[in-house]
Design an enzyme around this catalytic site. Structure first.
Site, short mmCIF file in Angstrom:
data_model
loop_
_atom_site.label_atom_id
_atom_site.label_comp_id
_atom_site.label_asym_id
_atom_site.label_seq_id
_atom_site.Cartn_x
_atom_site.Cartn_y
_atom_site.Cartn_z
N GLY A 39 0.65 -1.17 0.12
CA GLY A 39 0.13 0.12 0.06
C GLY A 39 0.65 1.22 -0.01
O GLY A 39 0.56 1.91 -0.81
N HIS A 40 1.87 1.14 1.12
CA HIS A 40 2.90 2.25 0.95
C HIS A 40 3.49 2.55 -0.50
O HIS A 40 3.81 3.64 -1.04
CB HIS A 40 4.12 2.13 1.83
P1 AMP Z 1 1.11 4.83 8.04
O1 AMP Z 1 2.53 4.57 7.73
O2 AMP Z 1 0.26 3.45 8.26
O3 AMP Z 1 0.80 5.85 9.03
O4 AMP Z 1 0.77 5.14 6.72
C1 AMP Z 1 1.40 6.05 5.70
C2 AMP Z 1 0.72 6.30 4.66
O5 AMP Z 1 0.20 5.43 4.04
C3 AMP Z 1 -0.98 7.30 4.72
O6 AMP Z 1 -1.09 8.05 4.04
C4 AMP Z 1 -1.73 5.93 4.91
O7 AMP Z 1 -3.18 6.28 4.60
C5 AMP Z 1 -1.22 5.33 3.80
N1 AMP Z 1 -1.59 3.83 3.61
C6 AMP Z 1 -1.44 2.86 4.53
N2 AMP Z 1 -2.20 1.74 4.26
C7 AMP Z 1 -2.51 1.81 3.09
C8 AMP Z 1 -3.17 0.85 2.15
N3 AMP Z 1 -3.48 -0.26 2.30
N4 AMP Z 1 -3.51 1.44 0.90
C9 AMP Z 1 -3.38 3.03 0.46
N5 AMP Z 1 -2.53 3.62 1.53
C10 AMP Z 1 -2.13 3.11 2.62
#
Ligand code: AMP
Length: 282
Positions: A39-40
């Site tokens: 996702g990232h």
């Molecule tokens: P995090 O590291 O989980 O705080 O997320 C960093 C970024 O990645 C944020 O903009 C989240 O919304 C995005 N993100 C996390 N998981 C996903 C996913 N499954 N699909 C798309 N973006 C994601």
């Protein structure tokens, strides 16, 4: 192994960004807390469509965790993250220590209204969004990036950050990207690795219930009845439900019928101590 440039200080990142801007190159920022998954990487790929240069920040931000939350045990996989980012051809990683972001004496927070005060995640994590907004505001001004890509996975966060960037004239475009999912529908999350095999098998139910609920609402089923039944299904499956609600997709205000739309369904539920969130358009 392919290498990637790592900046640990604001000054080093700024010097590089200034050189890129000098060369006429646009710069995109992808803020993360690391423990990267596909996702990232999808965010990085989207960033590359908007800018010639992409910086991914990796910072487990203490101010967005409450004292009882998982700040200490949040997964940290820096070497693997860098390998994934190099593979995706990102240009640099911003990897500050806590002292670089919050030096002694740091005493500022951003006060948020609007989508940050609607009774969704803000109800269960009352100081979370001010921590998110504070660190994002810093990252935006530190990096001087032209745009930043955020996932719809954290839908309320996306709305809060978009509002803040506009309200404070931060001069950065916020680009949203659809949620990246496992083949069984579970939204990818760094926290999924906390799930036991049993709970991992149960977790896709959240997305399935949301999809069914969205279909019922599109077919003009009674909104209150359909939402209440969906909540019941999640609770019966063994989740502790924080909320499952239908909200206006932009303001996140409560809605009572399809006519109040566009509608977004948002859920947060805990299983075996892991808190999962998800959302879907109707
Ligand atoms: P995090 O590291 O989980 O705080 O997320 C960093 C970024 O990645 C944020 O903009 C989240 O919304 C995005 N993100 C996390 N998981 C996903 C996913 N499954 N699909 C798309 N973006 C994601």
């Amino acid at each position: 192994m392919t290498q990637i440039a790592v900046f640990e200080t604001v000054a080093a990142m700024r010097a590089k960004v200034a050189a890129w801007h000098e060369a006429g190159e646009k710069v995109a920022l992808v803020p993360t807390m690391g423990a990267l998954h596909q996702g990232h990487i999808a965010l990085v790929k989207e960033a590359q469509r908007h800018a010639r240069r992409v910086i991914t920040s990796i910072f487990v931000n203490p101010t967005q965790f409450a004292p009882h939350e998982d700040f200490k045990k949040y997964p940290r996989t820096f070497d693997q993250d860098c390998a994934m980012l190099a593979e995706a051809q990102a240009d640099a990683v911003f990897f500050p220590q806590v002292e670089e972001m919050y030096p002694p004496g740091f005493a500022t927070r951003i006060l948020l209204l609007g989508p940050a005060a609607v009774g969704l995640d803000d109800r269960f994590r009352p100081t979370h969004f001010e921590g998110v907004a504070t660190v994002c505001c810093k990252l935006f001004t530190q990096s001087q990036a032209d745009c930043a890509v955020f996932g719809e996975k954290d839908y309320q966060q996306l709305k809060v950050v978009t509002r803040m960037a506009a309200d404070l004239d931060l001069g950065i475009e916020i680009v949203p990207l659809a949620t990246f999912r496992e083949p069984d529908g579970l939204a990818m999350s760094s926290r999924n690795r906390y799930l036991s095999a049993e709970h991992r098998a149960l977790a896709p139910l959240l997305h399935k219930v949301m999809q069914e609920l969205a279909a019922r609402l599109r077919n003009r089923d009674d909104l209150f009845k359909a939402v209440t039944e969906a909540q019941g299904e999640i609770i019966s499956a063994g989740f502790e439900l924080d909320y499952l609600e239908a909200r206006h997709a932009e303001s996140l205000a409560p809605v009572t019928s399809l006519a109040d739309g566009p509608i977004r369904l948002l859920v947060a539920a805990r299983i075996g101590g892991t808190r999962l969130i998800d959302n879907i358009a109707v």
